[in-house]
Design an enzyme around this catalytic site. Structure first.
Site, PDB file in Angstrom:
ATOM      1  N   HIS A 142       1.076   1.867  -8.863  1.00 30.67           N
ATOM      2  CA  HIS A 142       0.684   0.639  -9.407  1.00 30.67           C
ATOM      3  C   HIS A 142      -0.427   0.551  -9.896  1.00 30.67           C
ATOM      4  O   HIS A 142      -0.634  -0.630 -10.842  1.00 30.67           O
ATOM      5  CB  HIS A 142       0.510  -0.067  -7.715  1.00 30.67           C
ATOM      6  CG  HIS A 142       2.628  -0.817  -7.314  1.00 30.67           C
ATOM      7  ND1 HIS A 142       2.563  -1.114  -7.479  1.00 30.67           N
ATOM      8  CD2 HIS A 142       2.213  -0.444  -6.019  1.00 30.67           C
ATOM      9  CE1 HIS A 142       4.377  -1.543  -7.027  1.00 30.67           C
ATOM     10  NE2 HIS A 142       3.549  -1.292  -5.705  1.00 30.67           N
ATOM     11  N   ASP A 179       9.985   5.280  -4.926  1.00 30.56           N
ATOM     12  CA  ASP A 179       9.360   4.091  -4.200  1.00 30.56           C
ATOM     13  C   ASP A 179      10.214   2.665  -4.112  1.00 30.56           C
ATOM     14  O   ASP A 179      10.620   2.475  -5.180  1.00 30.56           O
ATOM     15  CB  ASP A 179       7.888   3.723  -4.338  1.00 30.56           C
ATOM     16  CG  ASP A 179       7.341   3.256  -3.495  1.00 30.56           C
ATOM     17  OD1 ASP A 179       6.146   3.763  -2.863  1.00 30.56           O
ATOM     18  OD2 ASP A 179       7.011   1.705  -3.922  1.00 30.56           O
ATOM     19  N   HIS A 181       9.245  -0.465  -4.146  1.00 29.80           N
ATOM     20  CA  HIS A 181       8.213  -1.465  -5.038  1.00 29.80           C
ATOM     21  C   HIS A 181       8.206  -0.731  -6.509  1.00 29.80           C
ATOM     22  O   HIS A 181       8.797   1.105  -6.705  1.00 29.80           O
ATOM     23  CB  HIS A 181       7.097  -1.349  -4.834  1.00 29.80           C
ATOM     24  CG  HIS A 181       7.156  -1.662  -3.204  1.00 29.80           C
ATOM     25  ND1 HIS A 181       6.983  -1.029  -2.345  1.00 29.80           N
ATOM     26  CD2 HIS A 181       7.191  -3.334  -2.425  1.00 29.80           C
ATOM     27  CE1 HIS A 181       6.345  -1.860  -1.030  1.00 29.80           C
ATOM     28  NE2 HIS A 181       7.282  -2.996  -1.653  1.00 29.80           N
ATOM     29  N   ASP A 267       9.546   3.663   1.839  1.00 30.97           N
ATOM     30  CA  ASP A 267       9.378   2.265   1.408  1.00 30.97           C
ATOM     31  C   ASP A 267      10.763   1.824   1.547  1.00 30.97           C
ATOM     32  O   ASP A 267      11.305   0.690   1.760  1.00 30.97           O
ATOM     33  CB  ASP A 267       8.010   1.659   1.154  1.00 30.97           C
ATOM     34  CG  ASP A 267       7.830   2.065   0.009  1.00 30.97           C
ATOM     35  OD1 ASP A 267       9.020   2.965  -1.097  1.00 30.97           O
ATOM     36  OD2 ASP A 267       6.875   1.634  -0.608  1.00 30.97           O
TER      37      ASP A 267
HETATM   38  C1  3YP Z   1       2.204  -4.172  -1.763  1.00 29.48           C
HETATM   39  C2  3YP Z   1       1.416  -6.123  -1.052  1.00 29.48           C
HETATM   40  C3  3YP Z   1       2.741  -5.734  -0.699  1.00 29.48           C
HETATM   41  C4  3YP Z   1       3.623  -4.826  -0.421  1.00 29.48           C
HETATM   42  C5  3YP Z   1       3.012  -3.652  -1.013  1.00 29.48           C
HETATM   43  C6  3YP Z   1       3.769  -2.669  -1.907  1.00 29.48           C
HETATM   44  C7  3YP Z   1       3.008  -1.331  -1.725  1.00 29.48           C
HETATM   45  C8  3YP Z   1       3.362   0.087  -1.812  1.00 29.48           C
HETATM   46  O1  3YP Z   1       4.453   0.219  -1.643  1.00 29.48           O
HETATM   47  N1  3YP Z   1       4.045   0.180  -3.760  1.00 29.48           N
HETATM   48  O2  3YP Z   1       5.058   1.116  -3.631  1.00 29.48           O
HETATM   49 ZN    ZN Z   2       6.128   1.050  -1.809  1.00 30.79          ZN
END
Ligand code: 3YP
Ligand code: ZN
Length: 370
Positions: A142, A179, A181, A267
């Site tokens: 991210h 991942d 996300h 995840d």
């Molecule tokens: C960050 C806040 C809610 C979800 C979270 C995601 C973090 C993550 O695993 N990004 O790949």
């Molecule tokens: Zn993630």
């Protein structure tokens, strides 16, 4: 097959603070608890790799700290300086969004994560191992040029890819981000660059908000070289298998990368608290087989997996173990949780999941190995 492996004890010391997501704040009703991104989940994965005996079959690659110049290939000086400054504070700081805390010395651990991703890419590019898994922490996908977010400080994968292009004579690189996300930071780093194909397979509009629609395809000369596969919540092993076969494999075959780097989050598993997908370790094994076959086809097998998210301290270690055992071609103990997760309903490919994959599959024809 020789498989490289990276872990450092300091990755297990990345201090995510005493709030479960946001910092504890009695006035806001937020009680103290270990953060969902507590590093023990990744430490437990490492310890299972050791205790299962798999570690004895892996080639340990030494970690190293990324230099400022290496981090600056992706990030702005302002971001790097802010992390360094907050890293010197007695209680550390935050990557940038208020729910991604790090402790005192957090810069050094983040730079070690980015540097270790570089070290693994160097080992694979230089053929001292066939492929490799960098179990690093904090994660990276991210992180944008000017800020960290979503538990990520520096974009480990992007820093490693830019290093491969700048120093290792590699031009075309594919990043496959499984991942759950959206890999928004990695997408942003390479949005206008047709030499880096980024593929993100994620839960539709999970995190970041409103990020990673199938219509995001890159810009300028890079148009077509960002591929997003947003899957409906509730997708199981069948949906993931179809996405791998209908989009990831053909996209990689068309692009013919010289190196494949995977942003490997666990995840999407059916026990994760930060997403709503259902998959089991067998889906991670299938994804791994998919990228291995693609790497064999165009990249001389060169394949590097870099750890991203995953928040079930119970299941992440088994997903990681089976993934790395697949990379290494070494049989290991069975996943004891597989019968529970794979035995649940939801693993058949559903029509709305097929539609989501087919929308991304229609874009593969625009990818060439130019
Ligand atoms: C960050 C806040 C809610 C979800 C979270 C995601 C973090 C993550 O695993 N990004 O790949
Ligand atoms: Zn993630």
């Amino acid at each position: 097959m020789t498989t490289g492996y990276v872990w450092h004890e300091l990755f297990g010391w990345h201090d995510t603070g005493s709030g479960p997501l946001f910092p504890a704040d009695p006035a806001a009703g937020i009680q103290p608890l270990a953060h969902l991104a507590h590093p023990d989940t990744k430490r437990r994965m490492h310890e299972l790799i050791a205790v299962s005996g798999l570690l004895d079959h892996l080639t340990r690659i030494p970690t190293r700290v990324a230099t400022e110049a290496e981090i600056l290939r992706v990030h702005t000086p302002e971001h790097v300086e802010r992390i360094q400054r907050e890293s010197g504070l007695p209680k550390g700081g935050d990557a940038g969004d208020g729910f991604s805390p790090f402790g005192k010395g957090g810069y050094d651990i983040a730079a070690l994560a980015a540097g270790s991703a570089i070290a693994m890419v160097e080992a694979v590019a230089g053929r001292s191992v066939d492929n490799g898994y960098a179990l690093v922490n904090p994660p990276g996908h991210h992180a944008l040029p000017g800020t960290g977010m979503g538990f990520c400080i520096f974009n480990n994968v992007a820093v490693a890819v830019r290093h491969a292009q700048a120093e290792l004579g590699i031009r075309r690189v594919a990043v496959v981000d499984w991942d759950v996300h959206h890999g928004n930071g990695t997408q942003a780093a390479f949005a206008d660059d047709p030499t880096v194909l980024t593929i993100s397979l994620h839960q539709d509009n999970c995190f970041p908000p409103d990020s990673g629609p199938v219509t995001d395809r890159g810009r300028g000369a890079g148009t077509g070289y960002d591929l997003n596969i947003p899957m409906p919540p509730g997708t199981g092993d069948g949906g993931y298998r179809y996405a791998a076969e209908a989009v990831i494999a053909p996209a990689l075959e068309a692009f013919r990368p010289e190196l494949i780097v995977v942003a490997s989050g666990f995840d999407a598993n059916g026990m994760d608290p930060l997403a709503r997908q259902l998959i089991s370790s067998r889906a991670f094994v299938h994804l791994t087989e998919t990228v291995m076959a693609a790497a064999d086809s165009s990249a001389g097998g060169r394949l590097v997996l870099v750890q991203e998210g995953g928040y079930s301290p119970v299941y992440v270690p088994f997903c990681g173990l089976l993934t790395i055992a697949t990379l290494a071609g070494v049989p290991v103990l069975e996943d004891p949780i597989l019968p529970i997760i794979a035995g649940q309903a939801g693993h058949e490919l559903e029509p709305h999941q097929k539609d989501a994959v087919d929308r991304a599959a229609a874009l593969v024809t625009d990818i060439t190995a130019g």
